[in-house]
Structures are given as structure tokens and as C-alpha cells.
Design a protein around this motif. Structure first.
Motif, short mmCIF file in Angstrom:
data_model
loop_
_atom_site.label_atom_id
_atom_site.label_comp_id
_atom_site.label_asym_id
_atom_site.label_seq_id
_atom_site.Cartn_x
_atom_site.Cartn_y
_atom_site.Cartn_z
N THR A 136 0.83 -1.22 0.00
CA THR A 136 0.00 0.00 0.00
C THR A 136 0.86 1.27 0.00
O THR A 136 0.61 2.20 0.77
N VAL A 137 1.85 1.30 -0.85
CA VAL A 137 2.77 2.45 -0.90
C VAL A 137 2.03 3.72 -1.29
O VAL A 137 2.23 4.78 -0.69
N ARG A 138 1.15 3.63 -2.27
CA ARG A 138 0.41 4.81 -2.74
C ARG A 138 -0.47 5.39 -1.64
O ARG A 138 -0.47 6.61 -1.40
N GLU A 139 -1.21 4.52 -0.95
CA GLU A 139 -2.11 4.98 0.12
C GLU A 139 -1.33 5.61 1.28
O GLU A 139 -1.75 6.62 1.86
N LYS A 140 -0.19 5.02 1.61
CA LYS A 140 0.63 5.57 2.69
C LYS A 140 1.12 6.97 2.34
O LYS A 140 1.12 7.87 3.19
N GLU A 141 1.52 7.15 1.10
CA GLU A 141 2.01 8.44 0.67
C GLU A 141 0.89 9.49 0.66
O GLU A 141 1.11 10.65 1.02
N ILE A 142 -0.31 9.07 0.26
CA ILE A 142 -1.45 10.00 0.27
C ILE A 142 -1.73 10.46 1.70
O ILE A 142 -1.94 11.65 1.95
N LYS A 143 -1.71 9.53 2.65
CA LYS A 143 -1.96 9.91 4.05
C LYS A 143 -0.85 10.83 4.56
O LYS A 143 -1.12 11.83 5.24
N ARG A 144 0.40 10.50 4.22
CA ARG A 144 1.51 11.34 4.67
C ARG A 144 1.38 12.76 4.14
O ARG A 144 1.52 13.74 4.89
N GLN A 145 1.07 12.87 2.86
CA GLN A 145 0.93 14.19 2.24
C GLN A 145 -0.27 14.95 2.82
O GLN A 145 -0.20 16.17 3.04
N THR A 146 -1.33 14.22 3.13
CA THR A 146 -2.51 14.85 3.74
C THR A 146 -2.19 15.39 5.12
O THR A 146 -2.61 16.49 5.49
N LEU A 147 -1.42 14.62 5.90
CA LEU A 147 -1.02 15.08 7.23
C LEU A 147 -0.14 16.33 7.13
O LEU A 147 -0.28 17.25 7.94
N VAL A 148 0.75 16.34 6.15
CA VAL A 148 1.60 17.53 5.94
C VAL A 148 0.73 18.76 5.66
O VAL A 148 0.97 19.84 6.22
N GLU A 149 -0.29 18.59 4.85
CA GLU A 149 -1.17 19.71 4.52
C GLU A 149 -1.95 20.18 5.74
O GLU A 149 -2.15 21.39 5.94
N LEU A 150 -2.39 19.25 6.57
CA LEU A 150 -3.12 19.62 7.79
C LEU A 150 -2.22 20.41 8.74
O LEU A 150 -2.65 21.40 9.34
N VAL A 151 -0.98 19.95 8.89
CA VAL A 151 -0.02 20.66 9.75
C VAL A 151 0.20 22.08 9.22
O VAL A 151 0.18 23.05 9.99
N ASP A 152 0.41 22.20 7.91
CA ASP A 152 0.63 23.52 7.32
C ASP A 152 -0.58 24.43 7.49
O ASP A 152 -0.45 25.64 7.73
N PHE A 153 -1.78 23.85 7.37
CA PHE A 153 -3.00 24.64 7.51
C PHE A 153 -3.13 25.21 8.93
O PHE A 153 -3.47 26.37 9.12
N ILE A 154 -2.83 24.37 9.94
CA ILE A 154 -2.90 24.83 11.33
C ILE A 154 -1.81 25.86 11.60
O ILE A 154 -2.05 26.90 12.22
N GLN A 155 -0.61 25.58 11.11
CA GLN A 155 0.53 26.45 11.40
C GLN A 155 0.40 27.81 10.73
O GLN A 155 0.80 28.84 11.30
N SER A 156 -0.17 27.84 9.54
CA SER A 156 -0.28 29.09 8.79
C SER A 156 -1.37 30.01 9.32
O SER A 156 -1.36 31.21 9.06
N GLY A 157 -2.33 29.43 10.07
CA GLY A 157 -3.43 30.23 10.57
C GLY A 157 -4.33 30.73 9.45
O GLY A 157 -4.93 31.80 9.54
N SER A 158 -4.45 29.91 8.38
CA SER A 158 -5.24 30.32 7.21
C SER A 158 -6.72 30.50 7.54
O SER A 158 -7.42 31.27 6.90
N GLY A 159 -7.16 29.77 8.53
CA GLY A 159 -8.57 29.89 8.91
C GLY A 159 -8.80 29.21 10.25
O GLY A 159 -8.22 28.17 10.52
N LYS A 160 -9.62 29.81 11.09
CA LYS A 160 -9.90 29.24 12.40
C LYS A 160 -10.76 27.99 12.23
O LYS A 160 -11.77 28.00 11.53
N ILE A 161 -10.36 26.91 12.89
CA ILE A 161 -11.07 25.64 12.75
C ILE A 161 -12.35 25.69 13.59
O ILE A 161 -12.34 26.17 14.73
N THR A 162 -13.42 25.17 13.04
CA THR A 162 -14.68 25.14 13.78
C THR A 162 -14.57 24.17 14.96
O THR A 162 -13.72 23.28 14.97
N GLU A 163 -15.45 24.36 15.94
CA GLU A 163 -15.43 23.49 17.12
C GLU A 163 -15.67 22.04 16.73
O GLU A 163 -15.03 21.13 17.27
N ALA A 164 -16.57 21.80 15.79
CA ALA A 164 -16.86 20.43 15.36
C ALA A 164 -15.62 19.79 14.75
O ALA A 164 -15.30 18.62 15.03
N ASN A 165 -14.90 20.57 13.93
CA ASN A 165 -13.69 20.04 13.30
C ASN A 165 -12.56 19.84 14.31
O ASN A 165 -11.72 18.95 14.15
#
Length: 483
Positions: free
Chosen positions: A103-132
């Protein structure tokens, strides 16, 4: 080598390393079976805690169901919260890292998705809703909270295996796990994170499970845990007493039950910073923590693994409140090693740091038992122990305390100094002893001569007793031959 081979061959795969385990974010009443080992944290105490251990029932998704999602910058601002949730769902999938070609492809997709989530939180692009925010903590929990693999001594049955000689176990899923920890860290330290909201999800149960992970053998994981817990302690003031109490309980279990824990050093690093911030006058609770937890941490055998951090914590207490110095010194004497020379060297180093912050009144309260022990260390056949004890006289503050109390100290250690000069095998120890002896002679010649006279009298009496004993044995031998 045999122990290392046995250790690897008996490694159990962690719960997070199962081929696929999917749980969609959100609350669920699904129960979970938690396997605990002797060196690991206890199981949740009630059903509600057990239910929080997972977000839902495990299910294996069909291959190819994980697809790349657009990046945050490629969608409208209004759609980012929904995209954030969809990315969280992808990160709930877990993979088998024991097979690097699977499952090399799926692992890489998850890794890249986690990187994007970290960048989104770190950049402060938008305040996350309470539900999220809730869904994110659920996803993080699903990834990091797992049954740790059993320690090597549990696999092999070799209880006396030295923890310092064991090879650390590196978590196979670290490429994903690191990013999950990074996401949690960025969420905690973010200025957009409202503690009033976040404390609903980062609650006591979450903190306890985070503390359980400190027993991980992977030093990279413990380093992240240390930073995250420290940040939680700083940001969530409501959790501070609970965190201190929970760390106390880990120490008690380590000292009096298991004698093994991988994260004591990291926990002490956190406490060193906490102690540094204690207000004066110091609370009774903090003094009890020193007496009941920190000082007894000198007892366990693997103290070398965390002694530097422990010594820093102890010294912080004395520097904060000098009146605690005699309590600390008497505690060190209580747990002073008898046959472990390397441990004794560590104790002498810590003792010097404590004495450097000790005032005259506190020094006088413990001077007699302290220098009886130092005299014993001076005569140690292990040259590093004797050398380290003699180095105490190189410290200007300690030399001043000794000078003020020389009438008590010199009679206690004079015999030890004379024995070193007469018979110690190590030239460095011999030279240092001569210097200390000379210092006392110049400090108070009259006292030195009196101690020398008393020592000569004791030696003469001892010699006379030895001659009488020898004469008695000769008479017995002659009587036996005559009979």
C-alpha cells in the motif's frame, strides 16, 4: 547479541501496525480490548474511558478508496472547513508498516494529507470550527493511542537485563506518527486555539493516555510527547494540578513496583521547567513532592538513565528555597549506594551541586553524617569515587563551609586522609589527598596537630591490641602442640 536477536524475534506488532484499521471520526459506543503489560500504564477504569479509546469499529477499506483531495489553496475559503474534515477522514486509515512495499500509494497520500493539515494549522489560514476540532482530536487519538509493544525483558524473561544496554525500538509507523504529533503540537501552541473550547477535547482522559505513551521505547516519540505535554501544562492552567499528580503516580509505580520506565528522564525535564516557575513561599504540596517522589528516585537501579535531569530538579528546589538543603542531603545519604561505584560518582556530583546552594545553618544540621559518608568515599578503592570526593575541596563555596566547621569535620575525616596517603594505590588520589591535608594544616595548625596526636594514640592502641591478640594465638598454638 543473543538477547538482541531474541528481542527482535519476539516483537509483537503494535495495534497501530495492523494492516488496515479504519474508524470514521465521531463518537461511538464501540468497546475496545486494551492489552496492558507489566511495564505499561494501567487500563481505563470505566466503560466511558474504554469507549473513548476508539472512534468506531475497525473496518478494512477496499483498496483504492483513498484518493488525493485538492489542496486548501485550490478551494474557496468557504469550502476549506469541509475539506479539512474530509482530509481528517483520510488520516483515520492506518497501515501495516512491517511491509515497506505494501500500500505504498495509500501511505504516501496519508503522509501528504497530514503535511497539509499541519501547514493549515501552522499558517493560521482559517480558524477551525469546534466540530472540526473535536474530529481532529479524535483522529489524533486514533493514531497515537495504542498498546505499546512489550519491553524486551517481557519477551525474553530476562528481568536483570540492563535497560542501558538494550537497543531502542523504533516505531515502524513513525513517518505518519511524527506528523500526527506535529499536528497536535501545532494545535496546542496555535494562538487561534481557544483553551475554553480545546479543554473539552484535551481533557484529563486525553492527558492520562498521553502520559501512558511516555513508556514508549522510541526516543523520537518521547521527545515529541515531552514538548506537547509541556505546552499543554503551560496553556491549560486547569490541568496543572492533575498533570503533576499523574506524573507523581508514574514515579511511585516506577520506584516501588516496576523499576522500569522509558520516559522518566523526559518527565523530569518537564518538571525541571515547572519547578523553575514555582512561586515563593513554596507550597507544602511541592515540598511533599520533593520528599516523596524526587528524592526516592535515587533508589532505582537504572538511575544513570535520568540522573542528569533528576539532579537538575533537586538543585532547582534548593536554589528556590535554601532551607530544603539539609532535607535533600539527608535524603541523598539515605539512598547512598553501597557497592555501585558508578552510581556513587553520580551522587557525589549531585552532592556538590546541592552544597553549592547550601547555607551555613542547613549545612551544620547534617555535617556529621555527611562527612562520615565522605570519609568512607575518600577511602574507596575505586579511584573515580575517591577522586570525586576530593574534588569537593576545589569548590570555593564548599571549602568555605568546611573551613567554618573544621572543628567538627577534620576529626571525622583525618583518619581517612592518613590512610589514603599511606596506602591508596592511585597516584592522582594520593596527590589530591596530600593537597587537602595541607589545606587543613594551613587552615588551623593547632587543630591539625591535635587530630594527628589523637590518630597516633588510636593507632598505638590498635597496634597494642593486635600484638596481644597475636600473643594469645601463639600461646594457644603452643598449648595445642604441648598437649
Amino acid at each position: 547479541m543473543f538477547n538482541k536477536i531474541i528481542k527482535r524475534s519476539h516483537r509483537k506488532v503494535a495495534k497501530s501496525d495492523v494492516d488496515f484499521a479504519y474508524a470514521p471520526p465521531g463518537r461511538s459506543s464501540a468497546s475496545v480490548v486494551v492489552v496492558n503489560h507489566a511495564s505499561r500504564g494501567g487500563a481505563p477504569t470505566n466503560l466511558s474511558q474504554q469507549q473513548q479509546m476508539t472512534s468506531g469499529a475497525a473496518a478494512r477499506p477496499p483498496l483504492g478508496t483513498i484518493e488525493n483531495l485538492p489542496m486548501f489553496r485550490d478551494v474557496l475559503v468557504l469550502e476549506r472547513q469541509n475539506l479539512f474534515l474530509r482530509k481528517l477522514k483520510i488520516c483515520c486509515f492506518q497501515f501495516d508498516f512491517s511491509d515497506t512495499l505494501k500500500t505504498v500509494r495509500e501511505k504516501e497520500i496519508k503522509r501528504q494529507t497530514l503535511v497539509e493539515l499541519v501547514d493549515f494549522i501552522q499558517s493560521g489560514s482559517g480558524k477551525i470550527t469546534e466540530a472540526n476540532q473535536e474530529e481532529m482530536i479524535q483522529m489524533i487519538s486514533l493514531n497515537i493511542f495504542r498498546s505499546l509493544p512489550p519491553a524486551s525483558h517481557e519477551n525474553t524473561g530476562l528481568e536483570n537485563l540492563d535497560p542501558e544496554e538494550e537497543d531502542p525500538y523504533f516505531e515502524p509507523s513513525w513517518p505518519h506518527l511524527q506528523l500526527v504529533y506535529e499536528l497536535l503540537l501545532r494545535y496546542v501552541v496555535s494562538s487561534d486555539t481557544d483553551t475554553k473550547v480545546a479543554k473539552r477535547y484535551i481533557d484529563h482522559s486525553f492527558v492520562l493516555r498521553l502520559l501512558d505513551l511516555f513508556d514508549s521505547e522510541d526516543p523520537r516519540e518521547r521527545e515529541y510527547l515531552k514538548t506537547i505535554l509541556h505546552r499543554i501544562y503551560g496553556k491549560f492552567m486547569v490541568h496543572r494540578p492533575f498533570i503533576r499528580k499523574a506524573i507523581n503516580n508514574i514515579f511511585y509505580r516506577f520506584i516501588y513496583e516496576t523499576g522500569r520506565h522509558n520516559g522518566i528522564g523526559e518527565l523530569l525535564e518537564i518538571l525541571g521547567s515547572i519547578i523553575n516557575g514555582f512561586a515563593l513561599p513554596m507550597k507544602e504540596e511541592h515540598k511533599l513532592f520533593l520528599v516523596r517522589a524526587l528524592i526516592p528516585l535515587h533508589k532505582p537501579k537504572p538511575i544513570a538513565m535520568y540522573h542528569q535531569q533528576l539532579s537538575y530538579c533537586i538543585t532547582q528546589f534548593v536554589e528556590k528555597d535554601y532551607k530544603l538543603a539539609d532535607t535533600v542531603i539527608m535524603g541523598l545519604l539515605k539512598y547512598w549506594p553501597v557497592i555501585n561505584s558508578q552510581k556513587e560518582v553520580l551522587f557525589l556530583g549531585e552532592l556538590e551541586e546541592v552544597l553549592e546552594a547550601t547555607q551555613t545553618v542547613e549545612f551544620q544540621r547534617c555535617v556529621v553524617p555527611l562527612f562520615k559518608q565522605i570519609a568512607h568515599s575518600l577511602n574507596s578503592p575505586h579511584f573515580q569515587v575517591a577522586e570525586r570526593a576530593l574534588f569537593l575541596w576545589n569548590n570555593e563555596h564548599i571549602a568555605g563551609l568546611i573551613s567554618q566547621n573544621r572543628n567538627i569535620i577534620l576529626p571525622i575525616i583525618f583518619e581517612a586522609l592518613e590512610k589514603n596517603i599511606q596506602s591508596h594505590w592511585n597516584h592522582a588520589v594520593h596527590g589530591l589527598t596530600v593537597n587537602v591535608r595541607k589545606t587543613f594544616m594551613e587552615m588551623d595548625a593547632e587543630l591539625f596537630e591535635e587530630c594527628q596526636r589523637q590518630y597516633a594514640e588510636r593507632e598505638a592502641k590498635s597496634s597494642e591490641v593486635e600484638k596481644r591478640r597475636e600473643l594469645v594465638w601463639q600461646r594457644l598454638a603452643a598449648s595445642a602442640q604441648g598437649g
